[in-house]
Scaffold this motif. Structure first.
Motif, PDB file in Angstrom:
ATOM      1  N   HIS A 216      -4.160  11.918  -6.733  1.00  0.00           N
ATOM      2  CA  HIS A 216      -3.123  12.525  -7.388  1.00  0.00           C
ATOM      3  C   HIS A 216      -2.184  13.157  -5.993  1.00  0.00           C
ATOM      4  CE1 HIS A 216      -5.755  12.592 -10.639  1.00  0.00           C
ATOM      5  NE2 HIS A 216      -4.621  12.629 -11.503  1.00  0.00           N
TER       6      HIS A 216
ATOM      7  N   LEU B 229       3.777   6.643  -9.813  1.00  0.00           N
ATOM      8  CA  LEU B 229       2.933   7.818  -9.988  1.00  0.00           C
ATOM      9  C   LEU B 229       2.906   7.899 -11.655  1.00  0.00           C
ATOM     10  CD1 LEU B 229       4.090  10.576  -7.977  1.00  0.00           C
ATOM     11  CD2 LEU B 229       1.746   9.347  -7.685  1.00  0.00           C
TER      12      LEU B 229
ATOM     13  N   SER C 273       0.785  12.524 -12.330  1.00  0.00           N
ATOM     14  CA  SER C 273       0.930  12.573 -11.023  1.00  0.00           C
ATOM     15  C   SER C 273      -0.210  11.739 -10.119  1.00  0.00           C
ATOM     16  CB  SER C 273       0.995  13.817 -10.661  1.00  0.00           C
ATOM     17  OG  SER C 273       1.978  14.524 -10.618  1.00  0.00           O
TER      18      SER C 273
ATOM     19  N   THR D 170      11.099  11.547  -8.057  1.00  0.00           N
ATOM     20  CA  THR D 170      10.663  12.825  -7.767  1.00  0.00           C
ATOM     21  C   THR D 170      11.171  13.367  -6.533  1.00  0.00           C
ATOM     22  OG1 THR D 170       8.499  12.537  -9.145  1.00  0.00           O
ATOM     23  CG2 THR D 170       8.766  14.175  -7.751  1.00  0.00           C
TER      24      THR D 170
END
Length: 238
Positions: free
Chosen positions: A116, A144, A148, A219
Motif C-alpha cells: 500500500h 493503485l 491505495s 494522484t
C-alpha cells in the motif's frame, strides 16, 4: 645510579581495546542496544579497525565531519570518494556502501511488502533506489486500486540526460487492464534540480486529462534527484 620508571605518556591516545568495556562500540551495542550508540560509533563497528594514529570511532567522526555530519550525504558517496578519506581503504569503503545499500533496499522492500502507498514518503522510498543512481531519465508509473494497494509498478519511458519519451496511451492501457483507479507517476532529473520543466508540467496535465476520461485519478507526479524530490501534490499543482 639513575632509576628508570615507566611514566604515562600524556600524549598517548587510547585505542578502542584500551577503553572500558562499556564504552567499546561492539560491546556497548551488545549490552545496551543500537539506540545507545552515536552515528560515529555505529559506523566504527562497520569500519572494525582504526589506524596507528586514531581509533575507529575517531575515524568515523572525521568521516562524518567531512559530510557535515549528515548520513544521507555519506550514503550518497561513491566508492572512490570514500577511499579519498585517509585510513579508508577499499575494504572499509565497500563495507560502508554495502550497509547503506541494504538500508535503502530494506526501506523499499517494507513499502512494497505492505503493498500500500500511504504517503508521498512511501513513494520516495520505493522509487528512489530505482531512479536516484541513474544518469539518464526514466519514467515509472505506480498503479493503485481504490484502497491505495499497489497493483503494479512499471517503467513506461526511458530517455537521455534531460528527457524521456512517454506514451500516455500505454499508461492508460495498463491502468485499464489492471483495473487501477489511481496513478502515481515518477521520473528522475539526473542533471540536478528537481524543479519541473515546462514539458513536465504539460505532460502531467495530459496524463491527468487522459486518465480522467477513464475515471482514473492521477494522484501525484514526483520528480527525484538523489535524496531530494518534488511532488506536484505537495506543491498544490494536483
Amino acid at each position: 645510579m639513575t632509576s628508570h620508571h615507566s611514566r604515562p605518556d600524556p600524549y598517548h591516545k587510547l585505542s578502542i581495546p584500551e577503553w572500558s568495556v562499556e564504552d567499546r562500540p561492539r560491546e556497548k551495542y551488545a549490552t545496551r542496544g543500537a539506540s545507545a550508540l552515536s552515528n560515529a560509533e555505529l559506523i566504527a563497528i562497520l569500519l572494525r579497525t582504526g589506524s596507528n594514529t586514531e581509533s575507529a570511532v575517531d575515524m568515523a567522526k572525521r568521516l562524518l565531519a567531512s559530510c557535515n555530519n549528515q548520513l544521507n550525504v555519506l550514503a550518497d558517496k561513491k566508492l572512490f570518494q570514500l577511499m579519498e578519506t585517509k585510513g579508508i581503504g577499499q575494504a572499509k569503503a565497500t563495507t560502508l556502501m554495502a550497509a547503506f545499500e541494504l538500508s535503502k533496499r530494506l526501506r523499499a522492500e517494507r513499502v512494497t511488502e505492505a503493498q500500500h502507498i500511504r504517503s508521498i514518503q512511501d513513494v520516495v522510498e520505493v522509487m528512489q533506489d530505482k531512479l536516484a543512481p541513474l544518469t539518464h531519465e526514466e519514467f515509472w508509473v505506480i498503479f493503485l486500486n481504490q484502497a491505495s494497494k499497489i497493483l503494479n509498478i512499471s517503467q513506461l519511458g526511458k530517455g537521455g540526460l534531460s528527457s524521456a519519451i512517454v506514451d500516455i496511451r500505454l499508461i492508460i492501457r495498463e491502468a485499464v487492464i489492471l483495473g487501477a483507479t489511481h496513478l502515481i507517476v515518477c521520473h528522475n532529473h539526473p542533471s540536478g534540480s528537481v524543479h519541473p520543466s515546462s514539458q513536465d508540467r504539460t505532460l502531467t496535465k495530459q496524463i491527468c486529462e487522459a486518465a480522467r476520461l477513464m475515471n482514473i485519478q492521477l494522484t501525484d507526479h514526483i520528480i527525484l534527484h538523489k535524496n531530494t524530490y518534488y511532488s506536484f501534490l505537495e506543491e498544490g499543482i494536483l
